[in-house]
Design a protein around this motif. Structure first.
Motif, short mmCIF file in Angstrom:
data_model
loop_
_atom_site.label_atom_id
_atom_site.label_comp_id
_atom_site.label_asym_id
_atom_site.label_seq_id
_atom_site.Cartn_x
_atom_site.Cartn_y
_atom_site.Cartn_z
N LEU A 32 -38.18 21.55 16.93
CA LEU A 32 -38.50 20.87 18.18
C LEU A 32 -37.74 21.50 19.35
N ALA A 33 -36.50 21.90 19.10
CA ALA A 33 -35.71 22.54 20.16
C ALA A 33 -36.38 23.84 20.60
N ASP A 34 -36.87 24.62 19.62
CA ASP A 34 -37.55 25.87 19.96
C ASP A 34 -38.78 25.60 20.82
N ARG A 35 -39.51 24.53 20.48
CA ARG A 35 -40.75 24.27 21.21
C ARG A 35 -40.49 23.69 22.58
N ALA A 36 -39.45 22.83 22.67
CA ALA A 36 -39.17 22.16 23.93
C ALA A 36 -38.35 23.04 24.86
N GLY A 37 -37.64 24.01 24.29
CA GLY A 37 -36.70 24.79 25.09
C GLY A 37 -35.45 23.99 25.41
N ALA A 38 -35.19 22.97 24.62
CA ALA A 38 -34.02 22.12 24.82
C ALA A 38 -33.74 21.39 23.51
N ALA A 39 -32.46 21.17 23.22
CA ALA A 39 -32.12 20.39 22.03
C ALA A 39 -32.34 18.92 22.32
N LEU A 40 -33.05 18.25 21.42
CA LEU A 40 -33.36 16.83 21.63
C LEU A 40 -32.40 16.00 20.80
N ASP A 41 -31.34 15.50 21.43
CA ASP A 41 -30.34 14.71 20.70
C ASP A 41 -30.72 13.24 20.71
N LEU A 42 -31.05 12.71 19.54
CA LEU A 42 -31.33 11.27 19.44
C LEU A 42 -29.99 10.55 19.53
N VAL A 43 -29.72 9.91 20.67
CA VAL A 43 -28.39 9.34 20.88
C VAL A 43 -28.29 7.88 20.47
N GLY A 44 -29.44 7.23 20.23
CA GLY A 44 -29.37 5.85 19.78
C GLY A 44 -30.73 5.22 19.65
N ILE A 45 -30.77 4.13 18.85
CA ILE A 45 -32.02 3.41 18.63
C ILE A 45 -31.73 1.94 18.91
N ALA A 46 -32.37 1.39 19.95
CA ALA A 46 -32.14 -0.02 20.27
C ALA A 46 -33.10 -0.89 19.49
N VAL A 47 -32.54 -1.87 18.77
CA VAL A 47 -33.35 -2.78 17.96
C VAL A 47 -32.77 -4.20 18.12
N ARG A 48 -33.55 -5.19 17.68
CA ARG A 48 -33.05 -6.56 17.75
C ARG A 48 -32.05 -6.83 16.64
N ASP A 49 -32.33 -6.23 15.46
CA ASP A 49 -31.48 -6.50 14.30
C ASP A 49 -31.15 -5.16 13.64
N VAL A 50 -29.88 -4.76 13.75
CA VAL A 50 -29.52 -3.44 13.22
C VAL A 50 -29.63 -3.37 11.71
N ASP A 51 -29.66 -4.52 11.05
CA ASP A 51 -29.69 -4.52 9.59
C ASP A 51 -31.07 -4.71 8.98
N ALA A 52 -32.10 -4.81 9.83
CA ALA A 52 -33.45 -4.99 9.31
C ALA A 52 -33.86 -3.77 8.48
N PRO A 53 -34.71 -3.97 7.46
CA PRO A 53 -35.15 -2.81 6.67
C PRO A 53 -36.09 -1.92 7.50
N ARG A 54 -36.02 -0.61 7.28
CA ARG A 54 -36.84 0.37 8.02
C ARG A 54 -37.70 1.18 7.05
N ASP A 55 -38.80 1.74 7.55
CA ASP A 55 -39.67 2.58 6.72
C ASP A 55 -39.02 3.91 6.36
N VAL A 56 -38.09 4.36 7.19
CA VAL A 56 -37.48 5.67 7.02
C VAL A 56 -35.97 5.47 7.02
N GLU A 57 -35.27 6.20 6.14
CA GLU A 57 -33.81 6.06 6.10
C GLU A 57 -33.19 6.78 7.29
N LEU A 58 -32.38 6.06 8.07
CA LEU A 58 -31.82 6.61 9.30
C LEU A 58 -30.33 6.30 9.36
N PRO A 59 -29.54 7.17 10.01
CA PRO A 59 -28.08 6.93 10.10
C PRO A 59 -27.79 5.60 10.78
#
Lengths: 441, 441
Positions: A32-59
């Protein structure tokens, strides 16, 4: 790896689409960085409940409940919460904080689009929403950019996967609406409360977005005429098949001429309803939960865009394409391209549209019935293109009655619908079985 | 009317597309200005002969033979001359003079693309070429922008209208290649010298452009494996139809894994040949001179883009969309988005590709023939998926012989083509009637 400028990407929402987007941002970071010409840093994910189960495992450390804190300081904000509030407020905050915004929120754009696009214009930022119109199908850029030098006459879209899945199965299997809907719910193709899909609300939102873009006019979702598919039963399907048609829930966005309301005489119509379409038409071959958008342009001719209408990972593809575009714009500098609503054409009510009806009636099987019916049509200058009468017996209906299918020539909707009212009130008509428009001819 | 900033637009060439572009720029000036956010002043049209007849009536004072004089001082240069020189030189002049460039020149991009994109990068300008890949079908922006966050696995395109028109008529009417070609030439669907179309040169140029974009790799047209359709006769068509296939000239661009040549093991293949495709596949329903590009992406799934492949006014639509984009970029400021060729994947020769063959043989009608044929296939580990033997008589061939149609499982092209050579040399095989790849399964 190249030493790229780093961009801060904030994600709002981690549902089916959001969790896929986060996963892809992390997994394909280098590419993605190569295509965008910039590094895309995912700095955070805002959710209502940080402990809810997700479809994808995420930090886990990415999750936060503090959306505002995350938004301020981000270069790109991806809004995938859905719903009107707090999505609207947070998008406005993102724009005023200097971020570009990527959203898949069709409900929000179809109701508060102008407010959001104005806010973006004022700060020179951009709002990207490829995923809001037809899932993963790239339709926004073709309409906004590729056809910017052309004039769109009409768009006919199959823009709701659930209803296309239901209608397609009814058509192929000869099954009934309720049975297929129940199956679709069990298989996850339809929601427990299917209203948004089967009553055409979802399609109407997408129609408003497509029409706004195609006709350079802010079209609020309230201006979209909307009918759902709940009245489509096996008999209607069988009759359509017999006549060489298939029933599809269509979003029709059309440029009309000769309107007194506008100086140029131009106006538009935006409507969602189940319609008959010839089996030879490219839209007829859109099966299952797929979507397609058929565009008739003055110079380019007929174009069709086909693909998956929904699905977390498919929609995530459209979102990430927008994120890369937003990143390129950030790097390139300059102001964003605003939405063009300069044409500002009036949206006419359904009665002002010209369409063709196919009317199926149950009538008395006696001499003179067709003459009476034809007389009623001629009162509103509706002329008959085809008429097919089938005498009914115990096997297929009430003995002593007949089924009469009338295909009209093009006429004003208002005249057509008044004609149907008069037919329903006539002594020779036992029942109006169905009324469907014919599109794509 | 809004008081817009004015941009100077220079047009090079006034053939079928160029004269339509000029006409639309003049006729739709107000509307284009609203969409671009800038007035697009057509300041001149460079041609070889100012007095030549044109498809569209245009003001005589716009024409000039001094292309260089016109280019210097233009904000946007539209190159529609075609051919390599002087198009290449004049595009480079335009870029170094600070103009953005719009071109439909596939021959030039497929041979000198990297030189032109590099020149644009160096000055921060952009080159737009939507009309170079599939006529009026918007495919460049979807590939470059919408799918920028996804990974394209494969593209299968019907990208040449003339050959699709010929193959479609052969399929529908059961006619022979030479007859349909003659008809197509008389009707203006094919050139007097049809080589560029029927031998696949035109499709190969478009394949190079699509592959470059999809795989972020500069693909020269010389790296495209190319076969034409002149060997497709009525018998091949009939056999395809009988087996549930249709023959289409396909441009296939594919991502391959497991290549030693690249650190990631990734490589690509780009090839143009007539192939069998199931009648159920969306590409099978692309009729007449239409084009379609079927894209398989990892996240977005299957997408298809369909529309007119050629035609002056259709192509003009794509060119004008690019002109509006170029104008917006000029107004917005910032540098242009360069072509991404960072992936730089090796292009493998055809022998390294995995495909499926359908081989039609004329064999002696005697016991043991199938065993011999099967033995030859197994020598190169090619396994048989389907085998159909039909005994021939006076009505359909040489009595005493049989027709044997073998469908293989997937195998390496090199093994498949060596197998065909061995079959041709075998005593039991009278003639190799046809060899076609099967795609889209």
């Amino acid at each position: 790896m190249t030493d790229y400028r780093r961009l801060r990407v904030a994600l709002l929402g981690a549902g089916a689409v959001g969790s896929q987007v986060a996963g892809l941002l992390i997994r394909h970071a280098d590419e993605l960085a190569d295509r965008a010409g910039a590094a895309l840093d995912l700095v955070g994910i805002a959710v209502r409940d940080v402990d809810a189960p997700r479809d994808v495992e995420l930090p886990r450390e990415l999750f936060t409940t503090d959306a505002e804190g995350l938004i301020v300081g981000a270069d790109i904000v991806i809004e995938l919460m859905g719903g009107i509030e707090p999505a609207r407020e947070q998008i406005l905050l993102a724009l005023t904080s200097g971020a570009d915004v990527v959203t898949a929120n069709k409900a929000l754009l179809a109701t508060h689009g102008p407010e959001i696009f104005d806010a973006a214009d004022q700060v020179g930022a951009s709002v990207y929403y490829e995923a809001a119109a037809a899932g993963a199908i790239p339709i926004i850029r073709p309409l906004r950019d590729s056809l910017a030098g052309d004039r769109v006459r009409r768009i006919m879209g199959i823009v709701n996967g659930t209803t296309n899945y239901i209608l397609d199965r009814m058509d192929r299997e000869g099954s009934d609406f309720a049975d297929v809907l129940a199956d679709a719910q069990a298989a996850g193709y339809a929601e427990a409360d299917p209203t948004a899909d089967v009553e055409g609300f979802d399609a109407a939102q997408k129609a408003a977005i497509l029409a706004s873009l195609a006709f350079h006019t802010a079209v609020p979702v309230d201006a979209v005429h909307r009918e759902g598919i709940t009245s489509i039963d096996k008999a209607v399907m069988d009759a359509a098949r017999g006549a060489g048609y298939v029933v599809k829930l269509l979003a029709v966005c059309e440029r009309l001429d000769g309107a007194d309301e506008s100086p140029s005489g131009e106006a538009i119509s935006v409507r969602v309803y189940p319609a008959l379409i010839s089996r030879e038409h490219p839209l007829a071959s859109v099966h299952g939960a797929n979507n397609a958008v058929f565009v008739e342009a003055e110079a380019a001719g007929n174009l069709m865009f086909y693909g998956a209408g929904a699905g977390g990972v498919q929609t995530a593809s459209a979102v990430l394409g927008d994120v890369v575009s937003a990143a390129r714009r950030h790097i390139a500098g300059g102001v964003g391209v605003g939405e063009s609503t300069r044409a500002n054409l009036p949206v006419l009510p359904i009665g002002r549209v010209t369409t063709r009806y196919q009317i199926t009636l149950e009538v008395a099987d006696e001499p003179g019935v067709l003459a009476t019916v034809a007389g009623i049509l001629s009162e509103r200058s509706v002329s008959i293109a085809t008429a097919l009468q089938t005498v009914l017996n115990e096997a297929n209906g009430e003995p002593g009655t007949a089924r009469l299918v009338i295909g009209t020539h093009s006429a004003l909707e208002q005249d057509l619908s008044e004609t149907v009212d008069r037919l329903a009130a006539s002594d020779v008509v036992a029942r109006v079985v169905s009324v469907l428009r014919v599109e794509g001819e």
